[in-house]
Design a protein around this motif. Structure first.
Motif, short mmCIF file in Angstrom:
data_model
loop_
_atom_site.label_atom_id
_atom_site.label_comp_id
_atom_site.label_asym_id
_atom_site.label_seq_id
_atom_site.Cartn_x
_atom_site.Cartn_y
_atom_site.Cartn_z
N VAL A 132 -5.63 22.95 -12.84
CA VAL A 132 -5.78 22.36 -14.12
C VAL A 132 -4.66 21.08 -14.37
O VAL A 132 -3.49 21.37 -14.68
N TYR A 133 -5.96 20.70 -14.59
CA TYR A 133 -4.62 18.90 -15.18
C TYR A 133 -4.07 19.71 -16.49
O TYR A 133 -4.19 20.03 -17.40
N GLY A 134 -2.26 19.12 -16.12
CA GLY A 134 -1.68 19.78 -17.86
C GLY A 134 -0.69 17.88 -18.25
O GLY A 134 -1.29 18.29 -19.31
N GLY A 135 -1.05 16.99 -17.90
CA GLY A 135 -0.81 16.20 -19.01
C GLY A 135 1.05 15.01 -18.00
O GLY A 135 0.34 14.64 -16.73
N VAL A 136 0.94 14.15 -18.45
CA VAL A 136 2.00 13.24 -17.52
C VAL A 136 3.64 14.20 -18.12
O VAL A 136 3.74 13.95 -19.06
N ALA A 172 -15.14 13.96 -12.23
CA ALA A 172 -15.86 13.69 -12.92
C ALA A 172 -15.86 15.01 -12.97
O ALA A 172 -16.37 16.36 -12.12
N GLY A 173 -16.06 15.47 -14.62
CA GLY A 173 -16.19 16.50 -14.86
C GLY A 173 -14.97 18.09 -14.45
O GLY A 173 -15.07 18.95 -14.83
N THR A 174 -13.51 17.20 -13.80
CA THR A 174 -13.11 18.23 -13.95
C THR A 174 -11.72 18.37 -14.50
O THR A 174 -10.57 19.68 -14.23
N GLY A 175 -11.15 17.35 -15.56
CA GLY A 175 -10.29 17.29 -16.62
C GLY A 175 -9.08 16.14 -15.79
O GLY A 175 -8.01 16.37 -16.88
N PHE A 176 -9.44 15.70 -15.47
CA PHE A 176 -8.29 14.61 -14.34
C PHE A 176 -8.56 13.44 -15.09
O PHE A 176 -8.10 12.83 -14.41
N GLU A 177 -10.17 13.26 -15.16
CA GLU A 177 -10.14 11.97 -15.67
C GLU A 177 -9.20 11.01 -16.29
O GLU A 177 -8.62 11.11 -17.16
N GLY A 178 -9.10 9.43 -15.59
CA GLY A 178 -8.26 8.51 -16.10
C GLY A 178 -6.63 9.10 -15.68
O GLY A 178 -5.96 8.20 -16.26
N HIS A 179 -6.50 10.57 -14.85
CA HIS A 179 -5.26 10.40 -14.31
C HIS A 179 -4.98 11.07 -12.60
O HIS A 179 -4.90 11.94 -12.82
N GLU A 180 -6.02 10.88 -12.14
CA GLU A 180 -6.86 11.40 -11.00
C GLU A 180 -5.31 11.55 -9.72
O GLU A 180 -4.74 10.60 -10.16
N ILE A 185 2.75 18.16 -9.08
CA ILE A 185 3.23 17.04 -9.47
C ILE A 185 2.83 16.48 -8.52
O ILE A 185 2.42 15.67 -7.14
N TYR A 186 2.56 14.99 -8.95
CA TYR A 186 1.90 13.69 -7.78
C TYR A 186 1.91 12.29 -9.28
O TYR A 186 1.46 12.12 -10.55
N SER A 187 1.14 11.34 -8.13
CA SER A 187 1.00 10.20 -8.51
C SER A 187 -0.39 9.97 -8.73
O SER A 187 -1.28 9.80 -7.80
N SER A 188 -0.36 9.41 -10.44
CA SER A 188 -1.90 9.39 -10.82
C SER A 188 -2.30 7.54 -10.38
O SER A 188 -1.92 7.08 -9.53
N ILE A 189 -3.54 7.50 -10.30
CA ILE A 189 -4.97 6.40 -9.91
C ILE A 189 -3.84 5.56 -10.35
O ILE A 189 -4.14 3.99 -10.19
N VAL A 190 -3.25 5.48 -11.97
CA VAL A 190 -2.76 4.19 -12.36
C VAL A 190 -1.35 3.85 -12.33
O VAL A 190 -0.29 2.73 -12.62
N MET A 191 -1.26 4.96 -11.62
CA MET A 191 0.43 4.62 -10.59
C MET A 191 1.99 5.04 -10.66
O MET A 191 2.40 5.37 -9.90
N HIS A 192 1.53 4.05 -12.30
CA HIS A 192 3.10 4.36 -12.83
C HIS A 192 3.41 5.70 -13.31
O HIS A 192 4.75 6.11 -13.72
N GLU A 193 2.73 6.38 -13.62
CA GLU A 193 2.49 7.74 -14.21
C GLU A 193 3.22 9.52 -13.10
O GLU A 193 2.15 9.03 -11.67
N LEU A 194 3.87 9.95 -12.89
CA LEU A 194 3.52 11.37 -12.58
C LEU A 194 3.19 12.00 -12.80
O LEU A 194 3.87 12.37 -14.09
N CYS A 195 2.30 13.07 -12.72
CA CYS A 195 1.22 13.77 -13.54
C CYS A 195 1.43 15.55 -12.87
O CYS A 195 1.98 15.56 -11.92
N TYR A 196 1.03 16.65 -13.73
CA TYR A 196 0.98 17.45 -13.13
C TYR A 196 -0.35 18.82 -13.84
O TYR A 196 -0.31 17.93 -14.79
N ALA A 197 -0.73 19.63 -12.45
CA ALA A 197 -1.42 20.40 -12.80
C ALA A 197 -1.11 21.86 -12.39
O ALA A 197 0.17 21.45 -12.14
#
Length: 465
Positions: free
Chosen positions: A245-249, A198-206, A223-235
């Motif tokens: 800082v969260y960057g995107g998918v 909460a409040g980190t900017g990673f919400e939905g892609h933790e 680079i990491y796998s987010s809570i929805v699993m099918h994504e590789l995201c980055y910060a």
């Protein structure tokens, strides 16, 4: 002569997920876990390595087994699996392999003098008093190590954070000294799990799992796998131990969020967990990830896509394709195996594998049999998409089909586009060739094959002429 490069980039009978790519010398090496075809759990095999020349990314060479799972003193009986590893070059110039066994929460290390030689067990990551990381009160369980060495410091990233588990707070980084084992700086969090986002900017892609780290210019990419699993995201951060800082998918193995050829919320393949990382090869950056085959979580294959990195360092989400490492579209002539399909779905798309009565990439025989892959279970509306081809003067298409089915395959250049040809098929116990005239526009095109009819035939390959 250079070979064309495909997705998956290794042979269709090889299952190396969780790929960590590195360029050493004039070759790119891939380090991952080792699934079995039709396996019943993740990561059943020994660590093996493949490599390719940096200027010929379709020409992969099997380097052999680099680390048997019985090499770890805790696993002499081979009952535990080798989960996703990572490799770094230490201050002494040797190659260090970090990994976690599936039933323990500590980090093991092996070492080798060359990138793809036989690694020897080296030790366990530990505090100065000898307590192993993961066993000290307050430590979070260790999982999926990712490593980066700069000077005499090695940054070790670990973690796994499932939904509802408040005992795990996020991805952690631990700083190791020059011996590659002894902790110099205790773990601290670099990205939150979903229970603390909460409040980190990673919400939905933790953060969920699969931490990996790369440095581009002066920026660190986590680079990491987010809570929805099918994504590789980055910060991103300007320091390896904090401030991310969260960057995107970067990529989704079901192509969710991509809207260039379909609605953004439409999954175009059957996804599940994801793991991989970035690498620079020549002037270009690529993301390595994995897909799921056989309608299961446990037979995963490595894929890769070229990345677009903007001037500000942000990354555009990569579309999944059949030609990721090729440097451009495939030749619009000749025969192509069906297992190269990057899109696979029915009229009722699903984000995750495991649904009944859906098409799947599979092979004949057992794990280790060098049998070519194909797509089985083409039920009504099942669609396979292949992207992309540089087409010129295409006037005929052929397909090789077997199995019980009476119907036809539609040929299109978009998943919901005009039907350009129909290929009637019928029941057969062997691979039969069917041919039809077709007019495919010149230029870069996708090829989509949709089945209409009864039964559930299999598709081995198609040919453009």
């Amino acid at each position: 002569m250079k070979k064309q490069a495909f997705n998956p980039y290794l042979p269709s009978w090889e299952y190396i997920p969780d790929g960590e790519p590195y360029v050493f010398g004039d070759r790119v090496y891939i380090y991952g876990s080792h699934d079995f075809y039709n396996g019943y759990v993740f990561c059943m095999g020994d660590y093996v390595c493949w490599s390719a020349p940096v200027d010929d990314l379709g020409n992969w060479r099997y380097e052999g087994v680099i680390y048997p799972k019985t090499s770890d003193p805790l696993n002499r009986d081979g009952k535990m699996c080798l989960y996703a590893p990572d490799v770094t070059v230490g201050p002494d110039g040797r190659y260090y392999l970090y990994y976690v066994l599936d039933h323990v929460s500590i980090v093991s290390v092996a070492v080798c003098d060359t990138p793809a030689g036989t690694y020897e067990f080296y030790g366990y990551v530990h505090y100065e008093d000898g307590t192993r990381l993961g066993e000290k009160p307050g430590d979070e369980p260790q999982f999926d190590p990712g490593v980066l060495t700069e000077g005499e410091d090695t940054y070790l990233y670990t973690g796994f954070c499932a939904r509802g588990d408040k005992s795990r707070t996020g991805a952690m980084v631990t700083v190791l000294g020059p011996d590659m084992l002894t902790i110099k700086k205790a773990p601290q969090r670099v990205a939150p799990g979903c229970e603390y986002s909460a409040g980190t900017g990673f919400e939905g892609h933790e953060f969920f799992e699969a931490p990996s780290i790369r440095k581009r210019d002066n920026t660190y990419y986590f680079i990491y796998s987010s809570i929805v699993m099918h994504e590789l995201c980055y910060a991103v951060s300007d320091h390896p131990t904090g401030g991310f800082v969260y960057g995107g998918v970067i990529v989704s193995n079901c192509d969710l969020h991509i809207d260039s050829y379909k609605p953004a919320d439409m999954p175009a393949a059957y996804g599940a967990n994801n793991h991989g990382s970035m690498v620079q090869i020549g002037e270009d950056w690529y993301i390595f990830y994995h897909r799921h085959t056989n309608n299961t979580w446990y037979s995963r294959q490595g894929c890769a896509e070229k990345l677009t990195i903007r001037e500000d360092g942000s990354i555009e989400q990569a579309e999944i394709t059949s030609c990721g490492l090729n440097g451009g579209p495939l030749k619009g002539k000749g025969e192509y195996p069906a297992y190269l399909a990057c899109n696979l779905f029915t009229d009722v798309p699903s984000v995750y594998v495991g649904k009944s009565n859906v098409p799947r990439v599979m092979q004949d025989g057992r794990d280790g049999d060098e049998e070519p892959g194909y797509i089985a279970n083409f039920t009504e509306s099942a669609t396979a998409g292949f992207k992309y081809f540089l087409c010129e003067d295409i006037h005929e298409i052929s397909i090789w089909v077997r199995g019980y089915g009476n119907g036809f395959f539609e040929v299109k250049t978009s998943w919901n586009g005009e039907v350009l040809a129909k290929l009637p098929v019928q029941n057969t116990n062997v691979w039969e060739k069917y041919t039809a005239p077709v007019s495919i526009p010149d230029g870069v095109q996708a090829i989509y094959l949709t089945y209409r009819g009864d039964g559930a035939p299999s598709l081995r390959s198609f040919e453009l002429a």
